[in-house]
Design a protein around this motif. Structure first.
Motif, short mmCIF file in Angstrom:
data_model
loop_
_atom_site.label_atom_id
_atom_site.label_comp_id
_atom_site.label_asym_id
_atom_site.label_seq_id
_atom_site.Cartn_x
_atom_site.Cartn_y
_atom_site.Cartn_z
N ASN A 121 -16.42 33.39 -6.09
CA ASN A 121 -15.35 34.39 -5.98
C ASN A 121 -14.68 34.64 -7.33
N ARG B 3 -13.86 32.57 -9.56
CA ARG B 3 -13.00 31.48 -10.03
C ARG B 3 -13.75 30.17 -10.08
N ILE C 298 -14.43 26.39 -9.48
CA ILE C 298 -14.06 25.48 -8.39
C ILE C 298 -13.65 24.13 -8.97
N GLY D 141 -11.77 21.76 -7.03
CA GLY D 141 -11.69 20.74 -6.00
C GLY D 141 -10.27 20.28 -5.79
N PHE D 142 -10.09 19.48 -4.75
CA PHE D 142 -8.76 19.07 -4.30
C PHE D 142 -7.92 18.45 -5.42
N ALA E 150 -14.39 18.42 -8.72
CA ALA E 150 -15.54 19.11 -8.12
C ALA E 150 -16.71 19.12 -9.12
N GLY E 151 -17.92 19.33 -8.61
CA GLY E 151 -19.08 19.56 -9.47
C GLY E 151 -19.78 18.32 -9.98
N ASP F 36 -8.61 23.61 -0.08
CA ASP F 36 -9.99 23.16 -0.28
C ASP F 36 -10.43 22.31 0.91
N ILE G 117 -13.77 22.05 4.25
CA ILE G 117 -15.05 22.54 4.78
C ILE G 117 -15.06 22.32 6.30
N ILE H 190 -17.00 27.14 4.05
CA ILE H 190 -16.47 26.44 2.89
C ILE H 190 -15.29 27.21 2.29
N ALA I 224 -12.57 27.12 -0.89
CA ALA I 224 -12.19 26.51 -2.18
C ALA I 224 -11.21 27.44 -2.86
N ASN I 225 -10.26 26.88 -3.56
CA ASN I 225 -9.20 27.68 -4.20
C ASN I 225 -8.51 28.58 -3.19
N ARG J 235 -9.77 30.29 -0.86
CA ARG J 235 -10.58 31.42 -0.40
C ARG J 235 -11.90 30.99 0.17
N LEU J 236 -12.34 31.68 1.17
CA LEU J 236 -13.64 31.42 1.75
C LEU J 236 -14.73 31.75 0.74
N ILE J 237 -15.76 30.90 0.68
CA ILE J 237 -16.88 31.18 -0.22
C ILE J 237 -17.95 31.96 0.52
N THR K 161 -17.63 20.65 -3.94
CA THR K 161 -16.33 21.33 -4.05
C THR K 161 -15.14 20.38 -3.92
N GLN K 162 -15.38 19.11 -3.78
CA GLN K 162 -14.31 18.13 -3.53
C GLN K 162 -13.24 18.64 -2.57
#
Lengths: 322, 322
Positions: A147, A149, A151, A153-154, A158-159, B130, B132, B144, B146-147, B149-151, B254-255
């Motif tokens: 989107n 942006r 990611i 994560g909380f 993340a990643g 964040d 899932i 999912i 994240a931030n 927003r829905l991915i 995406t934590q």
């Protein structure tokens, strides 16, 4: 002229440069991270080096801020946490401590995430809203954009895709002790481990029969492949196959438009990329086939990490007139 | 009173209801999807049913739009594409065709993604950015966020996590032909397959020795576990272990702050949740341990999918005064 200080903190080297709004890195200073096991002395060195870069620049500059890419960094906390290849242990409040020395906007981020921001602002992802940068060096890093942006994560971790288990708990160990973890297979180090594995599995003659693990370098493996060494060719095929499976799995997660690859392993060029592309298209779910690009980063290797770090600050200025 | 028409399109049933701004589903009509293999007749039925719901409602309503959750839906294209359990083949332009009959804002989305939006607007993810949602029915679905927003992914097919390969290409086949695909293990159907597997692997006595696959239902397996049936207990443990590994892998992506679980398999309660929680905490990378919640959806089962679908429209109105 507006400028951002970009800092790439690696286990071995720290690279710093001044990055302009076009992502061009002016001047560059490299010093050894390992020479500064004391965090305060390291931060003093960062400050000195920043002043040196600005002094050397020649023209008057307006410094917008300082962006940092580092392993195991949390963008949300401004910290580096338990990085296995850095001397500073525990949770290191790097941003807070650096701001005490250099009073300017300062942000830190996982190095692969910073690279993703760099690609979005300055590189081949300029018009993309959904893509994933994969860094293939000593380990396997990922910076995920969805989107439009990044990611985080909380709480900013993340990643960490190098530690995704690909084998239901049965396989090689990563440096963090994950069984079957991806980076034990897909990284510059993973390729070396696979050269060992192929020698265990087959009796095929190979130049690697007379090279010890510690003397083995990525370039040797590429060179051996060029000479038709079967162990090297099998190792590339094996690595590409697992990487393709992983990228096909990741596609099912955020459905990126592209994976952008960078780092040591990509220097092997077609030896990794050709089988990778073939396996990847084969492993993709029908609904994704033909839609996901695999591309090599176009950013100049030696300054890509600095520019990525600087992007952390530039992204807040990109829509503003100069 | 403002209201949204929520439609949950399933392989067997279509469920429709009127959903208010608090996520409450007023009235509800269910009909068999399979009775309408002709798309035009199906859409006529949707229109009729909408009118019936509004007429039955008693008070005058202002219909804000129509939200649809469906398998294999692309939110970006407004289509259902190659859904294996629906009669309409190829790419079905559902949104366009429905708007010709009912002139109002209309959106469609993968059912698990719609469920995630529903949890964010009306359910237990109200304050989360964040998380899932995992749906564990005939298959394995994921929505999912994240931030905040829905991915969606590049063209609307993100979140197909049921077809992630967990076994390096060696394992059970999913309905889409993916070897080692997650939903072949972790779903109501996957649990049944595991009951077969355990009977193949061990000679242990079990009530399942006299029940054929086609006669096997999720409730039977839960009941057998309650009675101490070893095959049932081993099947839950095996399912929970693979699911925990998958969720630990997804965490590295995406934590999320939480996984919110719903669907048939969750009706097995502690038999799946207790081993799942234990394995999950064990498999998480150190940096994530103790930070990721596993929770059961609090939304009322029978209308959760309708409310999720309605959330597609409500999300564009949530910040506006009534």
């Amino acid at each position: 002229m507006d400028i951002v200080i970009g800092i790439d903190i690696g286990g071995t080297q720290t690279k710093m440069g001044l990055v302009d709004q076009n992502g061009e890195c002016h001047d560059k200073i490299i010093f050894r991270t390992k020479d500064y096991p004391d965090l305060d002395k390291y931060l003093d060195k960062i400050k000195e080096t920043s002043e040196e870069l600005i002094k050397n620049f020649g023209k008057p500059v307006n410094v917008l801020g300082c962006g940092i890419g580092a392993p195991n960094a949390s963008s949300k906390n401004g910290t580096i946490e338990n990085a296995s290849n850095l001397a500073w242990k525990g949770s290191v409040p790097l941003v807070e401590k650096l701001k005490q020395r250099m009073d300017m906007p300062t942000r830190i981020m996982n190095d692969a995430s910073a690279a993703a921001l760099g690609e979005m602002l300055f590189g081949c992802a300029k018009n993309m809203t959904d893509f994933i940068v994969i860094t293939l060096g000593t380990g396997f890093g990922a910076g995920i954009v969805a989107n439009g942006r990044l990611i985080d994560g909380f709480d900013g971790f993340a990643g960490e895709l190098g530690h995704v288990d690909m084998t239901m708990g049965d396989g090689r160990l990563t440096g963090l002790g994950v069984r079957g973890g991806l980076e034990a297979y897909v990284s510059a180090t993973g390729l070396k481990r696979t050269i060992m594995y192929m020698q265990s599995k087959y009796l095929t003659e190979s130049r690697f029969r007379s090279i010890a693990y510690n003397d083995l370098h990525g370039e040797d493996i590429t060179k051996a492949a060029e000479e038709g060494d079967e162990i090297a060719l099998m190792a590339f095929d094996y690595t590409a196959r697992i990487m393709a499976q992983a990228l096909a799995n990741f596609t099912a997660f955020t459905q990126p438009e592209a994976f952008i690859l960078m780092g040591g392993l990509t220097n092997s060029g077609k030896w990794i990329m050709d089988p990778l592309k073939e396996y990847f298209e084969k492993f993709l779910l029908q609904v994704y086939k033909g839609k996901v690009k695999l591309i090599l980063s176009g950013m100049e290797g030696k300054t890509a990490a600095i520019c990525g770090a600087a992007a952390l600050i530039w992204e807040n200025h990109k829509n503003q007139p100069n």
